[in-house]
Design a protein around this motif. Structure first.
Motif, PDB file in Angstrom:
ATOM      1  N   UNK A   1       0.807  -1.221   0.000  1.00  0.00           N
ATOM      2  CA  UNK A   1       0.000   0.000   0.000  1.00  0.00           C
ATOM      3  C   UNK A   1       0.839   1.268   0.000  1.00  0.00           C
ATOM      4  N   UNK A   2       2.154   1.129   0.046  1.00  0.00           N
ATOM      5  CA  UNK A   2       3.041   2.294   0.071  1.00  0.00           C
ATOM      6  C   UNK A   2       3.127   2.944  -1.290  1.00  0.00           C
ATOM      7  N   UNK A   3       4.301   3.290  -1.679  1.00  0.00           N
ATOM      8  CA  UNK A   3       4.536   3.971  -2.948  1.00  0.00           C
ATOM      9  C   UNK A   3       4.595   2.993  -4.119  1.00  0.00           C
ATOM     10  N   UNK A   4       4.095   1.810  -3.927  1.00  0.00           N
ATOM     11  CA  UNK A   4       4.115   0.771  -4.962  1.00  0.00           C
ATOM     12  C   UNK A   4       5.522   0.484  -5.464  1.00  0.00           C
ATOM     13  N   UNK A   5       6.479   0.646  -4.591  1.00  0.00           N
ATOM     14  CA  UNK A   5       7.861   0.351  -4.957  1.00  0.00           C
ATOM     15  C   UNK A   5       8.199  -1.113  -4.804  1.00  0.00           C
ATOM     16  N   UNK A   6       7.280  -1.886  -4.217  1.00  0.00           N
ATOM     17  CA  UNK A   6       7.533  -3.299  -4.006  1.00  0.00           C
ATOM     18  C   UNK A   6       8.787  -3.500  -3.178  1.00  0.00           C
ATOM     19  N   UNK A   7       9.623  -4.431  -3.617  1.00  0.00           N
ATOM     20  CA  UNK A   7      10.842  -4.694  -2.854  1.00  0.00           C
ATOM     21  C   UNK A   7      11.838  -3.549  -2.956  1.00  0.00           C
ATOM     22  N   UNK A   8      11.590  -2.597  -3.853  1.00  0.00           N
ATOM     23  CA  UNK A   8      12.481  -1.458  -3.991  1.00  0.00           C
ATOM     24  C   UNK A   8      12.145  -0.340  -3.002  1.00  0.00           C
ATOM     25  N   UNK A   9      11.021  -0.489  -2.302  1.00  0.00           N
ATOM     26  CA  UNK A   9      10.647   0.511  -1.304  1.00  0.00           C
ATOM     27  C   UNK A   9      11.469   0.281  -0.040  1.00  0.00           C
ATOM     28  N   UNK A  10      12.162   1.306   0.396  1.00  0.00           N
ATOM     29  CA  UNK A  10      13.024   1.232   1.584  1.00  0.00           C
ATOM     30  C   UNK A  10      12.146   1.095   2.838  1.00  0.00           C
ATOM     31  N   UNK A  11      12.522   0.173   3.737  1.00  0.00           N
ATOM     32  CA  UNK A  11      11.807  -0.039   4.996  1.00  0.00           C
ATOM     33  C   UNK A  11      12.794   0.156   6.140  1.00  0.00           C
ATOM     34  N   UNK A  12      12.413   1.023   7.080  1.00  0.00           N
ATOM     35  CA  UNK A  12      13.241   1.254   8.273  1.00  0.00           C
ATOM     36  C   UNK A  12      12.862   0.267   9.362  1.00  0.00           C
TER      37      UNK A  12
ATOM     38  N   UNK B   1      11.571 -15.005   0.929  1.00  0.00           N
ATOM     39  CA  UNK B   1      12.351 -15.352  -0.251  1.00  0.00           C
ATOM     40  C   UNK B   1      13.416 -14.322  -0.590  1.00  0.00           C
ATOM     41  N   UNK B   2      13.332 -13.146   0.038  1.00  0.00           N
ATOM     42  CA  UNK B   2      14.306 -12.086  -0.220  1.00  0.00           C
ATOM     43  C   UNK B   2      14.306 -11.131   0.971  1.00  0.00           C
ATOM     44  N   UNK B   3      15.445 -10.538   1.220  1.00  0.00           N
ATOM     45  CA  UNK B   3      15.553  -9.490   2.252  1.00  0.00           C
ATOM     46  C   UNK B   3      16.310  -8.339   1.606  1.00  0.00           C
ATOM     47  N   UNK B   4      15.554  -7.393   1.067  1.00  0.00           N
ATOM     48  CA  UNK B   4      16.185  -6.304   0.331  1.00  0.00           C
ATOM     49  C   UNK B   4      15.601  -4.957   0.732  1.00  0.00           C
ATOM     50  N   UNK B   5      16.445  -3.923   0.631  1.00  0.00           N
ATOM     51  CA  UNK B   5      16.058  -2.535   0.873  1.00  0.00           C
ATOM     52  C   UNK B   5      15.546  -2.287   2.292  1.00  0.00           C
ATOM     53  N   UNK B   6      16.308  -2.771   3.242  1.00  0.00           N
ATOM     54  CA  UNK B   6      16.017  -2.484   4.646  1.00  0.00           C
ATOM     55  C   UNK B   6      17.085  -1.544   5.173  1.00  0.00           C
ATOM     56  N   UNK B   7      16.667  -0.593   5.958  1.00  0.00           N
ATOM     57  CA  UNK B   7      17.614   0.287   6.647  1.00  0.00           C
ATOM     58  C   UNK B   7      17.464  -0.024   8.124  1.00  0.00           C
ATOM     59  N   UNK B   8      18.411  -0.787   8.648  1.00  0.00           N
ATOM     60  CA  UNK B   8      18.407  -1.105  10.069  1.00  0.00           C
ATOM     61  C   UNK B   8      19.077   0.039  10.804  1.00  0.00           C
ATOM     62  N   UNK B   9      18.433   0.482  11.869  1.00  0.00           N
ATOM     63  CA  UNK B   9      18.969   1.594  12.647  1.00  0.00           C
ATOM     64  C   UNK B   9      18.989   1.194  14.112  1.00  0.00           C
ATOM     65  N   UNK B  10      20.037   1.622  14.777  1.00  0.00           N
ATOM     66  CA  UNK B  10      20.125   1.390  16.219  1.00  0.00           C
ATOM     67  C   UNK B  10      19.079   2.259  16.909  1.00  0.00           C
TER      68      UNK B  10
END
Length: 191
Positions: free
Chosen positions: A27-38, A59-68
């Motif tokens: 439901x986000x920007x329709x970026x699919x796996x290309x949408x960055x997730x914090x 099946x994939x782990x892509x475009x994640x921004x892990x933050x402390x």
């Protein structure tokens, strides 16, 4: 939007995270796996665990921004008031602990024999003592952070008393409590 999930079963938390990531990407920007997730995590061990669990479930782990957690909290403070606040990081606590472990008057406490023994175990040269102080301070900073996440009742009780009454853990708790109060207590270095 911030979503907070809690459970005493890590598998349920991972399932909720994966479901939330899917929903966000649909439901986000329709970026699919290309949408960055914090994703905010307390430590890098959990970050690595989550990457593998997300990949195995999706099946994939892509475009994640892990933050402390500290980085995330600092980003939540508006720029115009940042000078009025300070996020206490593990590194700041470690620095305070190194100073505390260098204080001969503090270490003279009879309950801190285990610390004095640890510091002197590799000899009394300045380099050896400094290395041991640094190692112990790093470990205590990590341990106190973990206590803050998982043993809040114990930390609350430490303001007035020890909790454990069973040997050999009571001795360890006594010296840990003294060190914790010296940093986090009402009269501690952070006060």
């Amino acid at each position: 939007m911030l979503h907070v999930f809690h459970s005493n079963q890590v598998e349920r938390l991972v399932d909720a995270l994966v479901a939330n990531i899917r929903r966000t990407r649909e439901i986000g920007n329709s970026g699919g796996i290309f949408q960055k997730v914090d994703i905010v995590v307390p430590n890098w061990n959990l970050q690595t665990y989550l990457k593998f669990q997300i990949a195995s479930r999706s099946g994939i782990a892509a475009n994640f921004r892990f933050r402390a957690l500290e980085q995330f909290l600092a980003s939540c403070v508006p720029a115009e008031v940042r000078s009025e606040f300070e996020i206490v990081t593990d590194k700041a606590v470690q620095h305070l602990l190194v100073e505390l472990l260098s204080d001969a008057a503090f270490l003279a406490n009879s309950e801190l024999g285990a610390i004095r023994g640890y510091l002197a175990a590799m000899g009394t040269s300045a380099d050896s003592l400094e290395m041991r102080r640094f190692q112990l301070a790093r470990e205590l900073a990590r341990l106190f952070r973990e206590y803050d996440y998982s043993r809040r009742d114990m930390l609350g009780a430490w303001k007035t008393r020890c909790v454990i009454e069973k040997e050999p853990f009571d001795e360890v708790e006594r010296w840990q409590r003294i060190v914790w109060l010296a940093v986090f207590g009402p009269e501690g270095r952070l006060a």
